[in-house]
Design a protein around this motif. Structure first.
Motif, PDB file in Angstrom:
ATOM      1  N   VAL A 205      -3.695  -1.135   4.342  1.00 58.18           N
ATOM      2  CA  VAL A 205      -3.731  -1.080   5.798  1.00 58.18           C
ATOM      3  C   VAL A 205      -3.439   0.329   6.324  1.00 58.18           C
ATOM      4  CG1 VAL A 205      -2.642  -1.936   7.911  1.00 58.18           C
ATOM      5  CG2 VAL A 205      -3.115  -3.511   6.029  1.00 58.18           C
TER       6      VAL A 205
ATOM      7  N   VAL B 125     -13.443  -1.330   3.992  1.00 59.45           N
ATOM      8  CA  VAL B 125     -12.166  -2.049   3.936  1.00 59.45           C
ATOM      9  C   VAL B 125     -11.981  -2.681   2.564  1.00 59.45           C
ATOM     10  CG1 VAL B 125     -10.868  -4.013   4.860  1.00 59.45           C
ATOM     11  CG2 VAL B 125     -12.071  -2.477   6.425  1.00 59.45           C
TER      12      VAL B 125
ATOM     13  N   CYS C  81      -6.301   2.619   8.213  1.00 63.45           N
ATOM     14  CA  CYS C  81      -6.147   2.821   9.659  1.00 63.45           C
ATOM     15  C   CYS C  81      -5.662   4.224  10.037  1.00 63.45           C
ATOM     16  CB  CYS C  81      -5.176   1.790  10.226  1.00 63.45           C
ATOM     17  SG  CYS C  81      -5.772   0.087  10.150  1.00 63.45           S
TER      18      CYS C  81
ATOM     19  N   PRO D 143      -8.451  -1.470   0.809  1.00 60.29           N
ATOM     20  CA  PRO D 143      -7.822  -2.547   1.570  1.00 60.29           C
ATOM     21  C   PRO D 143      -6.444  -2.199   2.132  1.00 60.29           C
ATOM     22  CG  PRO D 143      -7.659  -2.998  -0.772  1.00 60.29           C
ATOM     23  CD  PRO D 143      -8.517  -1.778  -0.633  1.00 60.29           C
TER      24      PRO D 143
ATOM     25  N   LEU E 221     -12.570 -10.458   8.412  1.00 59.11           N
ATOM     26  CA  LEU E 221     -11.123 -10.526   8.208  1.00 59.11           C
ATOM     27  C   LEU E 221     -10.665 -11.976   8.293  1.00 59.11           C
ATOM     28  CD1 LEU E 221      -9.986  -7.596  10.530  1.00 59.11           C
ATOM     29  CD2 LEU E 221     -10.101  -7.540   8.044  1.00 59.11           C
TER      30      LEU E 221
ATOM     31  N   ILE F 209      -6.466  -2.963  14.385  1.00 52.72           N
ATOM     32  CA  ILE F 209      -6.611  -4.363  13.978  1.00 52.72           C
ATOM     33  C   ILE F 209      -7.073  -5.214  15.165  1.00 52.72           C
ATOM     34  CG2 ILE F 209      -5.398  -6.430  13.211  1.00 52.72           C
ATOM     35  CD1 ILE F 209      -3.658  -4.685  11.441  1.00 52.72           C
TER      36      ILE F 209
ATOM     37  N   THR G 201      -4.644 -11.897   8.949  1.00 56.05           N
ATOM     38  CA  THR G 201      -4.640 -10.809   9.943  1.00 56.05           C
ATOM     39  C   THR G 201      -3.595 -11.079  11.017  1.00 56.05           C
ATOM     40  OG1 THR G 201      -7.010 -10.523   9.521  1.00 56.05           O
ATOM     41  CG2 THR G 201      -6.096  -9.412  11.436  1.00 56.05           C
TER      42      THR G 201
ATOM     43  N   GLU H 266      -2.085  -5.047   2.704  1.00 56.63           N
ATOM     44  CA  GLU H 266      -3.532  -4.930   2.570  1.00 56.63           C
ATOM     45  C   GLU H 266      -4.263  -5.905   3.487  1.00 56.63           C
ATOM     46  OE1 GLU H 266      -4.595  -5.481  -1.520  1.00 56.63           O
ATOM     47  OE2 GLU H 266      -3.992  -3.436  -2.093  1.00 56.63           O
ATOM     48  N   PHE H 267      -5.489  -5.522   3.856  1.00 54.18           N
ATOM     49  CA  PHE H 267      -6.372  -6.436   4.580  1.00 54.18           C
ATOM     50  C   PHE H 267      -6.877  -7.502   3.618  1.00 54.18           C
ATOM     51  CE2 PHE H 267      -7.025  -2.608   7.314  1.00 54.18           C
ATOM     52  CZ  PHE H 267      -6.689  -3.189   8.531  1.00 54.18           C
TER      53      PHE H 267
END
Length: 282
Positions: A133, A127, A137, A131, A30, A79, A35, A16-17
Motif C-alpha cells: 500500500v 497494483v 500510493c 501490492p 479491489l 484508496i 479495502t 497490501e491491497f
C-alpha cells in the motif's frame, strides 16, 4: 512514543491491497471487505499519530510523525478515489460491453470507455505487481496521475448515458416508471424480444406476459397478452417486433389498448343481443 511509532511503521510496511476476480477477466478489482479494513486501519493510525503529536514529549519524533500523517492522508485519498473510480467503472462496464444499441447510438462514449477500460487494467496490473500500500500510493505517481482523469472521463460517460436514457424515456414514456438500472437491462437485452417478459409489469398495468409466435424468424410477433391472474386475451392484430425496441413497445401498448376496447365493444354488443333475446322470449 518511539515504540508506538515503530509498531505503526512496521504495520504499514507490510500492508497490501487485495484484488478479486471480475467476470472471468482476472483479478482486476479491489476486494471491498479488505479495502474497508484498510480504510479503518488508516483512521486508527491517524488517531494514534495525532495523539502522539499532542504529547509534550514528542518533540524528537515530531518530523517523523508529521511525515506519517501526510503519508496516511495520501493513502486514504488514493484508496477512496480508487473505490469511486472502481464503482463507476463496474457500472459502466456492464453497460458498454453488453448493449449493441448503446454501441450504435453512443459510439464516441463506447470508444472513450474502451480507453478508460485499458487504463483501469493498467492500474490494476500495477497494483498486482506492487501490492504494498505505501509503495503503490506514496512512491509511485501512477495513481495520482491517472485516477483524476479516469474519474472525469467516467463522469462524462455517465452524463452522456443519462442523456441517452432520457431520450429513450421521451420516446416511450412508460420507461419513466423504471429505474436506470432496469432500463439499461431492458435496452441491453433488446436483441432478444422475449427478455421483456420480466419487465412487463413495470411498464403496464397488468400484462404479466405476452405470447410470441412460434416461428423460426429472428424477430417474432406477439399474438396475445396474459394477465397476472392467468387470463389470456388474443390481440386484435398481432404486434410485429422490429429491431428498435421503443418502436415495438409503443405498438404493444397501443394494441393492448385497442384490443381492450374491441373486447369491451364486443361485450356490449353481445350483452345487448342477449338482453334482446331474453325480452323476445318473455
Amino acid at each position: 512514543i518511539e515504540t508506538k511509532l515503530q509498531h505503526l511503521k512496521d504495520d504499514w510496511e507490510v500492508r497490501e491491497f487485495t484484488l478479486g476476480p471480475f467476470k472471468g477477466r482476472g483479478d482486476i478489482i479491489l476486494k471491498s471487505d479488505k479495502t474497508s479494513d484498510l480504510l479503518s486501519s488508516i483512521e486508527d493510525s491517524q488517531l494514534q499519530l495525532t495523539m502522539a503529536l499532542s504529547n509534550r514529549f514528542s518533540t524528537a519524533f515530531r518530523k517523523e510523525i508529521q511525515s506519517w500523517i501526510s503519508k496516511l492522508g495520501v493513502i486514504q485519498d488514493h484508496i477512496e478515489e480508487l473505490l469511486q473510480v472502481q464503482h463507476l467503472w463496474v457500472y459502466m462496464e456492464a453497460i458498454f460491453s453488453g448493449s449493441s444499441d448503446i454501441a450504435r447510438e453512443l459510439p464516441a462514449e463506447v470508444k472513450r470507455f474502451a480507453n478508460i477500460d485499458r487504463q483501469w487494467l493498467k492500474i490494476m496490473h500495477a497494483v498486482a505487481l506492487t501490492p504494498n500500500v505505501v509503495k503503490m500510493c506514496c512512491h509511485d505517481d501512477m495513481l495520482a496521475n491517472l485516477l483524476p482523469h479516469l474519474k472525469t472521463y467516467l463522469e462524462i460517460c455517465q452524463k452522456s448515458l443519462s442523456g441517452y436514457l432520457e431520450a429513450k424515456r421521451c420516446a416511450f414514456s412508460r420507461f419513466y416508471f423504471v429505474s436506470d438500472s432496469q432500463l439499461l437491462e431492458i435496452l441491453g437485452q433488446a436483441a432478444d424480444p422475449t427478455s421483456i417478459q420480466a419487465h412487463l409489469l413495470s411498464i403496464s398495468s397488468n400484462i404479466f406476459a405476452v405470447e410470441f409466435s412460434r416461428t423460426s424468424a429472428v424477430l417474432p410477433s406477439m399474438l396475445a397478452m396474459i394477465s397476472a391472474e392467468g387470463e389470456r386475451v388474443q390481440f386484435t392484430r398481432s404486434v410485429i417486433v422490429s429491431p428498435e425496441i421503443v418502436e415495438w413497445l409503443n405498438r404493444l401498448i397501443a394494441e393492448m389498448q385497442m384490443t381492450v376496447k374491441d373486447v369491451v365493444r364486443t361485450m356490449v354488443t353481445d350483452l345487448q343481443a342477449h338482453l334482446s333475446n331474453n325480452l323476445t322470449l318473455e
